[in-house]
Structure formats: structure tokens, C-alpha cells
Write a protein that holds these residues in place. Sequence first.
Motif, PDB file in Angstrom:
ATOM      1  N   ILE A  40       1.050  -1.141   0.137  1.00 27.07           N
ATOM      2  CA  ILE A  40       0.160   0.210  -0.137  1.00 27.07           C
ATOM      3  C   ILE A  40       0.638   1.232  -0.028  1.00 27.07           C
ATOM      4  CG2 ILE A  40      -1.516   1.266   1.428  1.00 27.07           C
ATOM      5  CD1 ILE A  40      -2.889  -1.532   2.315  1.00 27.07           C
ATOM      6  N   TRP A  41       1.985   1.296   0.768  1.00 25.97           N
ATOM      7  CA  TRP A  41       2.842   2.274   0.701  1.00 25.97           C
ATOM      8  C   TRP A  41       3.456   2.777  -0.681  1.00 25.97           C
ATOM      9  CZ3 TRP A  41       8.082   2.006   3.599  1.00 25.97           C
ATOM     10  CH2 TRP A  41       8.816   3.177   3.652  1.00 25.97           C
ATOM     11  N   ALA A  42       3.809   1.609  -0.953  1.00 22.93           N
ATOM     12  CA  ALA A  42       4.550   1.637  -2.410  1.00 22.93           C
ATOM     13  C   ALA A  42       3.659   2.255  -3.491  1.00 22.93           C
ATOM     14  CB  ALA A  42       5.098   0.422  -2.921  1.00 22.93           C
ATOM     15  N   VAL A  43       2.510   1.618  -3.604  1.00 19.39           N
ATOM     16  CA  VAL A  43       1.255   2.250  -4.533  1.00 19.39           C
ATOM     17  C   VAL A  43       1.067   3.657  -4.258  1.00 19.39           C
ATOM     18  CG1 VAL A  43      -0.936   1.826  -5.297  1.00 19.39           C
ATOM     19  CG2 VAL A  43       0.379   0.057  -5.068  1.00 19.39           C
ATOM     20  N   VAL A  44       0.992   4.134  -2.995  1.00 16.86           N
ATOM     21  CA  VAL A  44       0.381   5.545  -2.516  1.00 16.86           C
ATOM     22  C   VAL A  44       1.719   6.472  -3.141  1.00 16.86           C
ATOM     23  CG1 VAL A  44       0.120   7.077  -0.835  1.00 16.86           C
ATOM     24  CG2 VAL A  44      -1.396   4.797  -1.067  1.00 16.86           C
ATOM     25  N   SER A  45       2.799   5.861  -2.644  1.00 18.62           N
ATOM     26  CA  SER A  45       4.095   6.833  -3.043  1.00 18.62           C
ATOM     27  C   SER A  45       4.243   6.982  -4.460  1.00 18.62           C
ATOM     28  CB  SER A  45       5.332   6.114  -2.314  1.00 18.62           C
ATOM     29  OG  SER A  45       6.486   6.606  -2.962  1.00 18.62           O
ATOM     30  N   LEU A  46       3.869   5.824  -5.463  1.00 15.91           N
ATOM     31  CA  LEU A  46       3.787   6.080  -6.653  1.00 15.91           C
ATOM     32  C   LEU A  46       2.930   7.012  -7.264  1.00 15.91           C
ATOM     33  CD1 LEU A  46       5.001   4.763  -9.434  1.00 15.91           C
ATOM     34  CD2 LEU A  46       3.328   2.982  -9.120  1.00 15.91           C
ATOM     35  N   GLN A  47       1.690   6.813  -6.693  1.00 12.52           N
ATOM     36  CA  GLN A  47       0.794   7.685  -7.240  1.00 12.52           C
ATOM     37  C   GLN A  47       0.815   9.203  -6.821  1.00 12.52           C
ATOM     38  OE1 GLN A  47      -1.861   6.812  -9.021  1.00 12.52           O
ATOM     39  NE2 GLN A  47      -0.988   4.857  -9.070  1.00 12.52           N
ATOM     40  N   ASN A  48       1.667   9.366  -5.702  1.00 13.54           N
ATOM     41  CA  ASN A  48       2.012  10.743  -5.258  1.00 13.54           C
ATOM     42  C   ASN A  48       3.019  11.274  -6.154  1.00 13.54           C
ATOM     43  OD1 ASN A  48       0.255  10.920  -3.339  1.00 13.54           O
ATOM     44  ND2 ASN A  48       1.638  10.306  -1.736  1.00 13.54           N
ATOM     45  N   SER A  49       3.843  10.422  -6.518  1.00 10.47           N
ATOM     46  CA  SER A  49       4.918  10.779  -7.283  1.00 10.47           C
ATOM     47  C   SER A  49       4.523  11.351  -8.832  1.00 10.47           C
ATOM     48  CB  SER A  49       5.971   9.704  -7.670  1.00 10.47           C
ATOM     49  OG  SER A  49       7.180   9.963  -8.738  1.00 10.47           O
ATOM     50  N   ARG A  50       3.434  10.413  -9.262  1.00  5.12           N
ATOM     51  CA  ARG A  50       2.685  10.813 -10.565  1.00  5.12           C
ATOM     52  C   ARG A  50       2.209  12.000 -10.619  1.00  5.12           C
ATOM     53  NH1 ARG A  50       0.728   4.811 -12.129  1.00  5.12           N
ATOM     54  NH2 ARG A  50       2.573   4.033 -12.804  1.00  5.12           N
ATOM     55  N   ALA A  51       1.433  12.553  -9.117  1.00  7.29           N
ATOM     56  CA  ALA A  51       0.813  13.527  -9.251  1.00  7.29           C
ATOM     57  C   ALA A  51       1.662  14.857  -9.186  1.00  7.29           C
ATOM     58  CB  ALA A  51       0.071  13.563  -7.860  1.00  7.29           C
ATOM     59  N   ASP A  52       3.036  14.589  -8.383  1.00  7.62           N
ATOM     60  CA  ASP A  52       3.542  15.682  -8.441  1.00  7.62           C
ATOM     61  C   ASP A  52       4.433  15.902  -9.726  1.00  7.62           C
ATOM     62  OD1 ASP A  52       3.600  16.041  -5.786  1.00  7.62           O
ATOM     63  OD2 ASP A  52       5.387  14.534  -5.175  1.00  7.62           O
ATOM     64  N   ARG A  53       4.501  15.074 -10.688  1.00  6.38           N
ATOM     65  CA  ARG A  53       5.108  15.260 -11.978  1.00  6.38           C
ATOM     66  C   ARG A  53       3.998  16.090 -12.855  1.00  6.38           C
ATOM     67  NH1 ARG A  53       6.186  10.390 -14.381  1.00  6.38           N
ATOM     68  NH2 ARG A  53       6.176   9.115 -12.401  1.00  6.38           N
ATOM     69  N   ARG A  54       2.738  15.588 -12.566  1.00  9.05           N
ATOM     70  CA  ARG A  54       1.525  16.210 -13.347  1.00  9.05           C
ATOM     71  C   ARG A  54       1.436  17.491 -12.825  1.00  9.05           C
ATOM     72  NH1 ARG A  54      -2.093  12.643 -12.533  1.00  9.05           N
ATOM     73  NH2 ARG A  54      -2.702  13.816 -10.585  1.00  9.05           N
ATOM     74  N   ASN A  55       1.498  17.955 -11.770  1.00 11.31           N
ATOM     75  CA  ASN A  55       1.440  19.316 -11.396  1.00 11.31           C
ATOM     76  C   ASN A  55       2.769  20.363 -11.562  1.00 11.31           C
ATOM     77  OD1 ASN A  55      -0.864  18.620  -9.788  1.00 11.31           O
ATOM     78  ND2 ASN A  55       0.029  18.331  -7.933  1.00 11.31           N
ATOM     79  N   ASN A  56       3.690  19.767 -11.639  1.00  9.51           N
ATOM     80  CA  ASN A  56       5.009  20.392 -12.032  1.00  9.51           C
ATOM     81  C   ASN A  56       4.717  20.780 -13.687  1.00  9.51           C
ATOM     82  OD1 ASN A  56       6.197  20.581  -9.665  1.00  9.51           O
ATOM     83  ND2 ASN A  56       7.561  18.551 -10.148  1.00  9.51           N
ATOM     84  N   LYS A  57       4.329  19.560 -14.354  1.00  8.78           N
ATOM     85  CA  LYS A  57       4.088  20.256 -15.940  1.00  8.78           C
ATOM     86  C   LYS A  57       2.897  21.346 -15.889  1.00  8.78           C
ATOM     87  CE  LYS A  57       4.740  16.237 -18.813  1.00  8.78           C
ATOM     88  NZ  LYS A  57       4.064  15.217 -19.410  1.00  8.78           N
ATOM     89  N   LEU A  58       1.942  21.292 -15.212  1.00  6.25           N
ATOM     90  CA  LEU A  58       0.811  22.250 -15.032  1.00  6.25           C
ATOM     91  C   LEU A  58       1.311  23.537 -14.672  1.00  6.25           C
ATOM     92  CD1 LEU A  58      -2.216  20.231 -13.936  1.00  6.25           C
ATOM     93  CD2 LEU A  58      -1.813  21.074 -16.041  1.00  6.25           C
ATOM     94  N   ILE A  59       2.231  23.694 -13.603  1.00  2.00           N
ATOM     95  CA  ILE A  59       2.861  24.888 -13.213  1.00  2.00           C
ATOM     96  C   ILE A  59       3.657  25.686 -14.336  1.00  2.00           C
ATOM     97  CG2 ILE A  59       4.487  25.870 -11.686  1.00  2.00           C
ATOM     98  CD1 ILE A  59       3.336  23.990  -9.432  1.00  2.00           C
ATOM     99  N   LYS A  60       4.402  24.758 -15.133  1.00  2.00           N
ATOM    100  CA  LYS A  60       5.220  25.294 -16.251  1.00  2.00           C
ATOM    101  C   LYS A  60       4.411  25.902 -17.201  1.00  2.00           C
ATOM    102  CE  LYS A  60       9.316  22.377 -14.984  1.00  2.00           C
ATOM    103  NZ  LYS A  60      10.183  21.145 -15.730  1.00  2.00           N
ATOM    104  N   ALA A  61       3.250  25.247 -17.586  1.00  2.00           N
ATOM    105  CA  ALA A  61       2.693  25.575 -18.499  1.00  2.00           C
ATOM    106  C   ALA A  61       1.802  26.624 -18.557  1.00  2.00           C
ATOM    107  CB  ALA A  61       1.528  24.410 -18.962  1.00  2.00           C
ATOM    108  N   ILE A  62       1.472  27.018 -17.081  1.00  4.18           N
ATOM    109  CA  ILE A  62       0.792  28.315 -16.672  1.00  4.18           C
ATOM    110  C   ILE A  62       1.658  29.410 -16.911  1.00  4.18           C
ATOM    111  CG2 ILE A  62      -0.337  29.343 -14.818  1.00  4.18           C
ATOM    112  CD1 ILE A  62      -1.674  26.924 -14.009  1.00  4.18           C
ATOM    113  N   ARG A  63       3.173  29.205 -16.316  1.00 10.15           N
ATOM    114  CA  ARG A  63       4.025  30.311 -16.292  1.00 10.15           C
ATOM    115  C   ARG A  63       4.395  30.722 -17.853  1.00 10.15           C
ATOM    116  NH1 ARG A  63       8.044  28.092 -11.363  1.00 10.15           N
ATOM    117  NH2 ARG A  63       6.527  28.721  -9.681  1.00 10.15           N
ATOM    118  N   LYS A  64       4.052  29.748 -18.765  1.00  9.36           N
ATOM    119  CA  LYS A  64       4.545  30.268 -20.251  1.00  9.36           C
ATOM    120  C   LYS A  64       3.632  31.110 -20.540  1.00  9.36           C
ATOM    121  CE  LYS A  64       7.677  26.618 -21.328  1.00  9.36           C
ATOM    122  NZ  LYS A  64       8.225  25.548 -22.268  1.00  9.36           N
TER     123      LYS A  64
END
Length: 64
Positions: A40-64
Amino acid sequence: MTLIAIFFPCISFLLRGKILTALLCLILQITLIGWIPAAIWAVVSLQNSRADRRNNKLIKAIRK
């Protein structure tokens, strides 16, 4: 990657470069009872990692 996180939780952390976390997860999953929380810990950590990458992409897109 999700299947690896479920069946081999410590390997999931190792593949993402988190060595100390993988060691702690391995210690947890050595016991049969600890396998479920480790998975459970590994799956939740994986999902959080994917969400962080997605959020960083959105932030970069908004700044441009």
C-alpha cells in the motif's frame, strides 16, 4: 509500475532511486503481515510521485 509496487514494493522504490526508503520497505515486507502495508505504501508513493510530476507540468505550462 503499479504491479511492481504491489508484488515487489521495495523494488518499486529502488527503481525510482529511493534507496533508504527501499531498505525500510524491505525490512517491513520481510514479515508476511508487513507485506500488505508495504505494498500500500509503495502504491500510494507511486501515485503521489505521478501527481507531483503532473502538477509540475501544469505549473510550467501556466508560467509560459
